[in-house]
Write a protein that holds these residues in place. Structure first.
Motif, PDB file in Angstrom:
ATOM      1  N   ASP A   1       4.586   5.375  -1.361  1.00  0.00           N
ATOM      2  CA  ASP A   1       4.012   4.214  -0.612  1.00  0.00           C
ATOM      3  C   ASP A   1       1.931   4.198  -0.931  1.00  0.00           C
ATOM      4  OD1 ASP A   1       2.597   2.144   1.238  1.00  0.00           O
ATOM      5  OD2 ASP A   1       4.693   2.605   1.930  1.00  0.00           O
TER       6      ASP A   1
ATOM      7  N   ASP B   1       9.200   2.387  -1.122  1.00  0.00           N
ATOM      8  CA  ASP B   1       8.953   1.616  -1.025  1.00  0.00           C
ATOM      9  C   ASP B   1       9.046   0.559  -2.321  1.00  0.00           C
ATOM     10  OD1 ASP B   1       7.358  -0.837  -0.211  1.00  0.00           O
ATOM     11  OD2 ASP B   1       5.279  -0.032  -0.739  1.00  0.00           O
ATOM     12  N   HIS B   2       9.270  -0.385  -2.100  1.00  0.00           N
ATOM     13  CA  HIS B   2       9.191  -1.886  -3.882  1.00  0.00           C
ATOM     14  C   HIS B   2       7.705  -1.881  -4.126  1.00  0.00           C
ATOM     15  CE1 HIS B   2       9.359  -5.122  -5.915  1.00  0.00           C
ATOM     16  NE2 HIS B   2      10.616  -4.129  -6.328  1.00  0.00           N
ATOM     17  N   ASP B   3       6.789  -2.622  -3.608  1.00  0.00           N
ATOM     18  CA  ASP B   3       4.844  -3.068  -4.533  1.00  0.00           C
ATOM     19  C   ASP B   3       4.101  -1.501  -4.371  1.00  0.00           C
ATOM     20  OD1 ASP B   3       6.746  -5.258  -3.823  1.00  0.00           O
ATOM     21  OD2 ASP B   3       5.850  -6.366  -2.234  1.00  0.00           O
TER      22      ASP B   3
ATOM     23  N   LYS C   1       2.275  -3.616 -11.142  1.00  0.00           N
ATOM     24  CA  LYS C   1       2.903  -3.678 -10.481  1.00  0.00           C
ATOM     25  C   LYS C   1       4.105  -3.697 -10.977  1.00  0.00           C
ATOM     26  CE  LYS C   1       0.216  -6.333  -7.581  1.00  0.00           C
ATOM     27  NZ  LYS C   1       0.459  -5.730  -6.480  1.00  0.00           N
TER      28      LYS C   1
ATOM     29  N   ASN D   1       6.753   0.466 -10.250  1.00  0.00           N
ATOM     30  CA  ASN D   1       7.175  -0.560  -9.236  1.00  0.00           C
ATOM     31  C   ASN D   1       8.366   0.403  -8.579  1.00  0.00           C
ATOM     32  OD1 ASN D   1      10.055  -1.635  -9.975  1.00  0.00           O
ATOM     33  ND2 ASN D   1       7.963  -3.912  -9.659  1.00  0.00           N
TER      34      ASN D   1
ATOM     35  N   SER E   1      10.786  -0.303   2.078  1.00  0.00           N
ATOM     36  CA  SER E   1       9.859  -1.729   1.531  1.00  0.00           C
ATOM     37  C   SER E   1       9.994  -2.298   2.291  1.00  0.00           C
ATOM     38  CB  SER E   1      10.733  -2.056   0.057  1.00  0.00           C
ATOM     39  OG  SER E   1       9.483  -3.578  -0.240  1.00  0.00           O
TER      40      SER E   1
ATOM     41  N   ASN F   1       9.417  -5.586   1.093  1.00  0.00           N
ATOM     42  CA  ASN F   1       9.999  -6.405   0.550  1.00  0.00           C
ATOM     43  C   ASN F   1      11.105  -7.335   0.588  1.00  0.00           C
ATOM     44  OD1 ASN F   1      10.309  -8.351  -1.728  1.00  0.00           O
ATOM     45  ND2 ASN F   1       8.419  -7.382  -3.114  1.00  0.00           N
TER      46      ASN F   1
ATOM     47  N   GLY G   1      12.736  -8.064  -3.195  1.00  0.00           N
ATOM     48  CA  GLY G   1      12.615  -6.469  -3.974  1.00  0.00           C
ATOM     49  C   GLY G   1      13.454  -4.749  -2.963  1.00  0.00           C
TER      50      GLY G   1
END
Length: 123
Positions: free
Chosen positions: A9, A42-44, A48, A51, A73, A75, A78
């Protein structure tokens, strides 16, 4: 090989007992170097295109897994894509069925106690 738990993260702090990886590359290095008990993704991330989804793709290609993988995540699109890719890897017999894969989104600013319980469970 030493066993650790990893929290990928770039925004949240890692729970107690977890090694924080802020980038995909840091996480890859840990996957190659340690026996990972729990990997929380986490995705984000700040970069960018590098990821969490790209990390999961690489994990599957290189067969780099943990005993337990959580997608945390916030998101939703994602996170679900990462989860679905890992579950497909299980159906394709690339990722062991014994690996626990879960989708448990975490809020960005507050960790409710009942949510953090997942990070204290020993399986």
């Amino acid at each position: 090989m030493e066993k650790i738990s990893v929290f990928l993260d770039d925004y949240r702090k890692a729970p107690d007992g977890y090694v924080l990886a802020e980038t995909m590359d840091e996480c890859i290095s840990l996957l190659y170097s340690f026996d990972i008990e729990h990997l929380s993704l986490d995705h984000d991330l700040l970069h960018k295109t590098r990821n969490g989804f790209m990390l999961v793709q690489l994990m599957i290609k290189e067969k780099l897994f943990a005993k337990r993988i959580t997608i945390h995540s916030a998101n939703s699109v994602g996170g679900k894509a990462m989860y679905n890719l890992l579950k497909q890897a299980q159906r394709d017999l690339i990722l062991s069925d014994s690996t626990i894969v879960s989708l448990r989104p975490l809020p960005l600013h507050f960790f409710p106690a009942n949510v953090m319980k997942h990070y204290l469970e020993v399986i």
